[in-house]
Design an enzyme around this catalytic site. Structure first.
Site, PDB file in Angstrom:
ATOM      1  N   ASP A  34      -2.803 -43.337  24.014  1.00 33.00           N
ATOM      2  CA  ASP A  34      -1.474 -42.744  23.877  1.00 33.00           C
ATOM      3  C   ASP A  34      -0.459 -43.680  23.238  1.00 33.00           C
ATOM      4  OD1 ASP A  34      -1.469 -44.394  26.108  1.00 33.00           O
ATOM      5  OD2 ASP A  34      -0.767 -42.854  27.499  1.00 33.00           O
ATOM      6  N   MET A  76      -4.839 -43.658  28.742  1.00 31.34           N
ATOM      7  CA  MET A  76      -5.909 -44.639  28.628  1.00 31.34           C
ATOM      8  C   MET A  76      -6.526 -44.963  29.993  1.00 31.34           C
ATOM      9  SD  MET A  76      -4.171 -47.228  25.837  1.00 31.34           S
ATOM     10  CE  MET A  76      -5.608 -48.298  25.729  1.00 31.34           C
ATOM     11  N   HIS A  77      -7.661 -45.661  29.943  1.00 33.44           N
ATOM     12  CA  HIS A  77      -8.300 -46.321  31.096  1.00 33.44           C
ATOM     13  C   HIS A  77      -9.051 -45.399  32.055  1.00 33.44           C
ATOM     14  CE1 HIS A  77      -5.751 -49.571  29.742  1.00 33.44           C
ATOM     15  NE2 HIS A  77      -4.662 -48.990  30.162  1.00 33.44           N
TER      16      HIS A  77
END
Length: 515
Positions: free
Chosen positions: A236, A79-80
């Site tokens: 995830d 992520m991110h």
């Protein structure tokens, strides 16, 4: 057959699942992280695509007939990360990853600009998140920023290469700080605070819904039929939850991968940023989750093994052979190699060994690393409990779950039962395949059954008491430790920020709001 693709930080994993829920085959391809400056963490998106095609080739070779029968694909990913694209879908710079800490000053600026940020986005502004990275880009790379036509998350870049579609899902989009978490839509206000608009965001679909179909050129290259569906997928953590069957309120798991995560499902949006607890959308409609995150978990063990030039397979038995008295006198390790999120929200926290002596051998230091990660997870679990989340048992997933010794150490430290499942090491790849299955019409209750139990680790009261004493020392060491001075980022200042058009042109805003 259903194909799951999980874009991790250190590896691309692919998994093939049949209609009985059995894993037919898996394959992987390693990835590397570039750290051009202290606190920076980057990867080249093209490397993700090349690794994906290589992993697919390995999987196809192991089960060619089954692979050719693939009906749908699901995606999971770290992520991110910020993948910046121009109007022709060209990548403008290397992707800044979730463990990149360069945007610490921009987090303060974003919080100042949006006083209700926490209420809308459900999370503190942390440098790992996507939005502060874009403020950093605007300030330090204005030519790049001005060329941005779309910002994608890592797994969604793979979707673009698979389908030609710019799309994402609420579970992954929640990690940007641009999502109105309760409404599961992009927020005009949060985007405008970073100089962006909904027109520069991918459309949103739920994780178990179709997002597009495989491009004919990709289908031909991979040996798949035309019309293969690609699901929305998930971040995830959310995808791993689907894979382990953590789909209903109260279900939860502990993931020990590059990072460490404790994930618990909620039936509504329950933010608690004061404890640096994350509140995100689940990859399934109508559900959310709370999550504690430590930035360096199994990656600490990999770091130590590289440092001492010993394989994990050699070191772990040495650690397990230590007597209880040797563990009690072992050094302490603070596992903050990339700063920390829950509960400290401290981008400048650093790793430390404490109490070294001439008797501190490789096994003792290795034990300190495993124990330090377990103590970091204990801090995260305490933060979740402070947020009102009660946990009696957790599934255990991720690469770290392959170590029975580490599993028992975690159970004893957390005073919580841990259960590993058959195929649990597949993590997000299994969840991605299940999301693909549901996008092809699979029924959630049947698709998301919990995998068979492989082993159960119950806490030992005596060991928990001894570990609790060391945990108290570990926490005191963090309070005493102070990082070396870090050069401050450029002074924050207001940027000329365009407002998002009204009404917002994001095609998913209205459709998701109606759900």
């Amino acid at each position: 057959m259903y194909l799951g693709i999980d874009l991790g930080t250190s590896e691309i994993k692919v998994l093939l699942l049949d209609a009985a829920g059995t894993i037919v085959g898996t394959a992987g391809e390693p990835l590397t992280v570039s750290r051009p400056h202290p606190g920076w963490s980057e990867q080249t998106p093209e490397d993700w695509w090349q690794a994906t095609t290589a992993a697919i080739g390995k999987l196809r070779d192991t089960a060619p007939e089954a692979f050719a029968a693939t009906r749908a694909i699901g995606l999971s990913g770290q992520m991110h990360g910020a993948v910046l694209l121009d109007a022709r879908n060209r990548v403008l710079r290397p992707a800044m990853l979730w463990n990149d800490t360069r945007s610490t000053a921009e987090c303060l600026e974003l919080t100042r600009r949006v006083p209700n940020l926490h209420a809308v986005a459900g999370n503190l502004a942390m440098p790992g998140f996507t939005a502060p990275k874009l403020l950093w880009s605007a300030r330090h790379e204005p030519d790049v920023f001005s060329a941005i036509d779309c910002v994608l998350l890592p797994k969604d870049y793979l979707r673009l290469r698979l389908t030609g579609e710019r799309a994402s899902d609420p579970s992954d989009a929640g990690g940007t700080l641009w999502l109105d978490m309760a409404r599961r839509t992009w927020s005009d206000e949060l985007l405008a605070a970073t100089g962006l608009s909904c027109s520069q965001m991918p459309r949103l679909v739920e994780g178990s819904a179709p997002s597009g179909t495989l491009l004919p050129a990709v289908a031909d290259a991979w040996g798949l039929p035309r019309g293969v569906v690609v699901a929305g997928g998930g971040g995830d953590g959310a995808a791993s939850a689907v894979g382990i069957g953590a789909t209903q309120p109260g279900d939860g798991f502990l993931s020990l991968g590059t990072s460490g995560v404790i994930f618990v499902v909620n039936d509504r949006f329950r933010p608690n940023p004061a404890q640096a607890v994350h509140a995100f959308c689940h990859a399934l409609p109508g559900r959310w989750h709370q999550m504690s995150v430590m930035l360096s978990a199994a990656s600490c063990l990999r770091w130590f093994c590289r440092l001492t030039s010993v394989p994990e397979a050699t070191l772990l038995p040495e650690i397990a052979a230590l007597a209880e008295s040797e563990r009690q006198s072992a050094p302490f390790f603070l596992p903050y190699l990339s700063g920390e999120r829950t509960p400290h929200n401290d981008a400048f926290a650093q790793g430390h060994f404490h109490n070294l002596t001439h008797a501190s051998d490789r096994a003792a230091l290795g034990y300190a690393v495993l124990e330090g990660v377990a103590f970091g997870m204990a801090d995260g679990l305490d933060a979740l409990r402070a947020a009102g989340t009660q946990v009696a048992s957790l599934s255990f997933v991720g690469g770290g779950s392959r170590s029975p010794f580490w599993a028992q150490l975690l159970a004893d430290t957390l005073n919580t039962e841990l259960t590993t499942h058959v195929g649990s090491e597949a993590g997000g790849a299994l969840g991605a395949a299940r999301l693909g299955w549901m996008a092809d019409g699979g029924v959630e209750a049947a698709v998301c059954a919990k995998p068979p139990v492989q082993a159960t680790y119950r806490p030992d009261a005596a060991r928990h008491a001894r570990l609790a004493e060391r945990l108290s020392t570990f926490r005191a060491l963090y309070r005493r430790a102070s990082p070396l001075p870090v050069a401050p980022s450029a002074q924050t200042s207001d940027l000329p920020l365009p407002a998002c058009p009204t009404p917002c042109p994001c095609p998913a805003s209205s459709s998701l709001a109606k759900r």
